[in-house]
Design a protein around this motif. Structure first.
Motif, PDB file in Angstrom:
ATOM      1  N   ALA A 257      -5.394 -12.101 -11.936  1.00 14.65           N
ATOM      2  CA  ALA A 257      -4.268 -12.450 -11.057  1.00 14.65           C
ATOM      3  C   ALA A 257      -3.078 -11.521 -11.312  1.00 14.65           C
ATOM      4  O   ALA A 257      -2.397 -11.095 -10.370  1.00 14.65           O
ATOM      5  N   TYR A 258      -2.840 -11.186 -12.576  1.00 16.53           N
ATOM      6  CA  TYR A 258      -1.767 -10.260 -12.931  1.00 16.53           C
ATOM      7  C   TYR A 258      -2.022  -8.886 -12.303  1.00 16.53           C
ATOM      8  O   TYR A 258      -1.122  -8.292 -11.699  1.00 16.53           O
ATOM      9  N   GLU A 259      -3.242  -8.398 -12.438  1.00 15.13           N
ATOM     10  CA  GLU A 259      -3.583  -7.086 -11.883  1.00 15.13           C
ATOM     11  C   GLU A 259      -3.454  -7.068 -10.362  1.00 15.13           C
ATOM     12  O   GLU A 259      -2.957  -6.093  -9.787  1.00 15.13           O
ATOM     13  N   ILE A 260      -3.878  -8.145  -9.710  1.00 15.90           N
ATOM     14  CA  ILE A 260      -3.752  -8.236  -8.248  1.00 15.90           C
ATOM     15  C   ILE A 260      -2.282  -8.257  -7.859  1.00 15.90           C
ATOM     16  O   ILE A 260      -1.864  -7.557  -6.929  1.00 15.90           O
ATOM     17  N   GLY A 261      -1.493  -9.053  -8.569  1.00 17.51           N
ATOM     18  CA  GLY A 261      -0.059  -9.117  -8.280  1.00 17.51           C
ATOM     19  C   GLY A 261       0.610  -7.764  -8.426  1.00 17.51           C
ATOM     20  O   GLY A 261       1.418  -7.357  -7.589  1.00 17.51           O
ATOM     21  N   ASP A 262       0.251  -7.044  -9.478  1.00 18.37           N
ATOM     22  CA  ASP A 262       0.829  -5.724  -9.705  1.00 18.37           C
ATOM     23  C   ASP A 262       0.425  -4.758  -8.593  1.00 18.37           C
ATOM     24  O   ASP A 262       1.249  -4.009  -8.074  1.00 18.37           O
ATOM     25  N   TYR A 263      -0.841  -4.790  -8.222  1.00 16.27           N
ATOM     26  CA  TYR A 263      -1.327  -3.926  -7.150  1.00 16.27           C
ATOM     27  C   TYR A 263      -0.609  -4.231  -5.837  1.00 16.27           C
ATOM     28  O   TYR A 263      -0.129  -3.321  -5.148  1.00 16.27           O
ATOM     29  N   LEU A 264      -0.541  -5.501  -5.480  1.00 13.89           N
ATOM     30  CA  LEU A 264       0.097  -5.876  -4.213  1.00 13.89           C
ATOM     31  C   LEU A 264       1.580  -5.491  -4.196  1.00 13.89           C
ATOM     32  O   LEU A 264       2.089  -5.018  -3.179  1.00 13.89           O
ATOM     33  N   ALA A 265       2.258  -5.698  -5.322  1.00 14.09           N
ATOM     34  CA  ALA A 265       3.690  -5.408  -5.380  1.00 14.09           C
ATOM     35  C   ALA A 265       3.987  -3.918  -5.280  1.00 14.09           C
ATOM     36  O   ALA A 265       5.034  -3.522  -4.772  1.00 14.09           O
ATOM     37  N   THR A 266       3.069  -3.092  -5.750  1.00 13.41           N
ATOM     38  CA  THR A 266       3.353  -1.659  -5.795  1.00 13.41           C
ATOM     39  C   THR A 266       2.639  -0.844  -4.718  1.00 13.41           C
ATOM     40  O   THR A 266       3.070   0.258  -4.405  1.00 13.41           O
ATOM     41  N   LYS A 267       1.561  -1.374  -4.147  1.00 13.21           N
ATOM     42  CA  LYS A 267       0.741  -0.570  -3.238  1.00 13.21           C
ATOM     43  C   LYS A 267       0.610  -1.111  -1.816  1.00 13.21           C
ATOM     44  O   LYS A 267       0.136  -0.402  -0.937  1.00 13.21           O
ATOM     45  N   VAL A 268       0.994  -2.378  -1.581  1.00 17.23           N
ATOM     46  CA  VAL A 268       0.755  -3.007  -0.285  1.00 17.23           C
ATOM     47  C   VAL A 268       2.082  -3.474   0.308  1.00 17.23           C
ATOM     48  O   VAL A 268       2.879  -4.114  -0.377  1.00 17.23           O
ATOM     49  N   ASP A 269       2.296  -3.127   1.568  1.00 19.76           N
ATOM     50  CA  ASP A 269       3.498  -3.600   2.260  1.00 19.76           C
ATOM     51  C   ASP A 269       3.406  -5.100   2.481  1.00 19.76           C
ATOM     52  O   ASP A 269       2.360  -5.602   2.919  1.00 19.76           O
ATOM     53  N   ALA A 270       4.493  -5.809   2.199  1.00 27.06           N
ATOM     54  CA  ALA A 270       4.541  -7.250   2.433  1.00 27.06           C
ATOM     55  C   ALA A 270       4.438  -7.523   3.932  1.00 27.06           C
ATOM     56  O   ALA A 270       5.091  -6.866   4.731  1.00 27.06           O
ATOM     57  N   LYS A 271       3.597  -8.480   4.302  1.00 28.50           N
ATOM     58  CA  LYS A 271       3.359  -8.795   5.712  1.00 28.50           C
ATOM     59  C   LYS A 271       4.145 -10.001   6.196  1.00 28.50           C
ATOM     60  O   LYS A 271       4.195 -10.271   7.386  1.00 28.50           O
ATOM     61  N   ASN A 272       4.726 -10.768   5.274  1.00 26.07           N
ATOM     62  CA  ASN A 272       5.466 -11.966   5.665  1.00 26.07           C
ATOM     63  C   ASN A 272       6.557 -12.246   4.637  1.00 26.07           C
ATOM     64  O   ASN A 272       6.629 -11.585   3.600  1.00 26.07           O
ATOM     65  N   THR A 273       7.389 -13.225   4.935  1.00 26.75           N
ATOM     66  CA  THR A 273       8.541 -13.531   4.084  1.00 26.75           C
ATOM     67  C   THR A 273       8.124 -13.914   2.670  1.00 26.75           C
ATOM     68  O   THR A 273       8.736 -13.468   1.690  1.00 26.75           O
ATOM     69  N   GLU A 274       7.084 -14.728   2.545  1.00 23.05           N
ATOM     70  CA  GLU A 274       6.645 -15.171   1.223  1.00 23.05           C
ATOM     71  C   GLU A 274       6.201 -13.985   0.367  1.00 23.05           C
ATOM     72  O   GLU A 274       6.546 -13.909  -0.821  1.00 23.05           O
ATOM     73  N   GLU A 275       5.467 -13.073   0.962  1.00 25.57           N
ATOM     74  CA  GLU A 275       5.014 -11.895   0.214  1.00 25.57           C
ATOM     75  C   GLU A 275       6.193 -11.014  -0.180  1.00 25.57           C
ATOM     76  O   GLU A 275       6.192 -10.424  -1.267  1.00 25.57           O
ATOM     77  N   LYS A 276       7.201 -10.923   0.682  1.00 25.23           N
ATOM     78  CA  LYS A 276       8.395 -10.132   0.346  1.00 25.23           C
ATOM     79  C   LYS A 276       9.118 -10.743  -0.842  1.00 25.23           C
ATOM     80  O   LYS A 276       9.555 -10.033  -1.750  1.00 25.23           O
ATOM     81  N   ILE A 277       9.236 -12.061  -0.858  1.00 25.16           N
ATOM     82  CA  ILE A 277       9.894 -12.734  -1.978  1.00 25.16           C
ATOM     83  C   ILE A 277       9.115 -12.502  -3.264  1.00 25.16           C
ATOM     84  O   ILE A 277       9.694 -12.166  -4.308  1.00 25.16           O
ATOM     85  N   LEU A 278       7.798 -12.677  -3.216  1.00 25.16           N
ATOM     86  CA  LEU A 278       6.975 -12.452  -4.406  1.00 25.16           C
ATOM     87  C   LEU A 278       7.087 -11.012  -4.896  1.00 25.16           C
ATOM     88  O   LEU A 278       7.189 -10.767  -6.105  1.00 25.16           O
ATOM     89  N   ARG A 279       7.073 -10.053  -3.961  1.00 27.00           N
ATOM     90  CA  ARG A 279       7.206  -8.647  -4.344  1.00 27.00           C
ATOM     91  C   ARG A 279       8.559  -8.396  -5.012  1.00 27.00           C
ATOM     92  O   ARG A 279       8.644  -7.721  -6.035  1.00 27.00           O
ATOM     93  N   ASP A 280       9.630  -8.958  -4.440  1.00 28.19           N
ATOM     94  CA  ASP A 280      10.956  -8.779  -5.021  1.00 28.19           C
ATOM     95  C   ASP A 280      11.053  -9.400  -6.414  1.00 28.19           C
ATOM     96  O   ASP A 280      11.635  -8.802  -7.330  1.00 28.19           O
ATOM     97  N   LEU A 281      10.480 -10.584  -6.581  1.00 31.66           N
ATOM     98  CA  LEU A 281      10.475 -11.211  -7.907  1.00 31.66           C
ATOM     99  C   LEU A 281       9.685 -10.375  -8.898  1.00 31.66           C
ATOM    100  O   LEU A 281      10.109 -10.172 -10.033  1.00 31.66           O
ATOM    101  N   TRP A 282       8.517  -9.884  -8.454  1.00 34.04           N
ATOM    102  CA  TRP A 282       7.657  -9.072  -9.322  1.00 34.04           C
ATOM    103  C   TRP A 282       8.391  -7.810  -9.777  1.00 34.04           C
ATOM    104  O   TRP A 282       8.306  -7.408 -10.937  1.00 34.04           O
ATOM    105  N   THR A 283       9.125  -7.215  -8.863  1.00 36.82           N
ATOM    106  CA  THR A 283       9.820  -5.958  -9.143  1.00 36.82           C
ATOM    107  C   THR A 283      10.848  -6.105 -10.264  1.00 36.82           C
ATOM    108  O   THR A 283      11.016  -5.188 -11.070  1.00 36.82           O
TER     109      THR A 283
END
Length: 86
Positions: A35-61
């Protein structure tokens, strides 16, 4: 439509994968690490597609490594009751 386009679809997808992994005997520590590896990959390599993903990416960053692991663990808990493979 991608599972990333809708947050509920994403949670269902993760829930399905979690139940498959648990059904094959995968340890919780291993699931947490993935789950950690997926979170890191999504936060750094995948554009957020919705508000929830943007929030998670911002928190991860802004999170420390321990905080990122906590986010990953929380996502696992969130999807534990989701998905269709039981």
């Amino acid at each position: 439509m991608s599972v990333l386009d809708n947050f509920d679809s994403w949670k269902d997808f993760l829930g399905d994968r979690l139940h498959q992994a648990q059904g094959k005997g995968m340890e919780n520590d291993t699931v947490s690490g993935i789950a950690y590896e997926i979170g890191d990959y999504l936060a750094t390599k995948v554009d957020a597609k919705n508000t929830e993903e943007k929030i998670l990416r911002d928190l991860w960053t802004v999170a420390s490594k321990d905080e990122k692991q906590a986010i990953a663990n929380i996502m696992v808990k969130l999807v534990q009751d989701n998905g269709h493979t039981r």
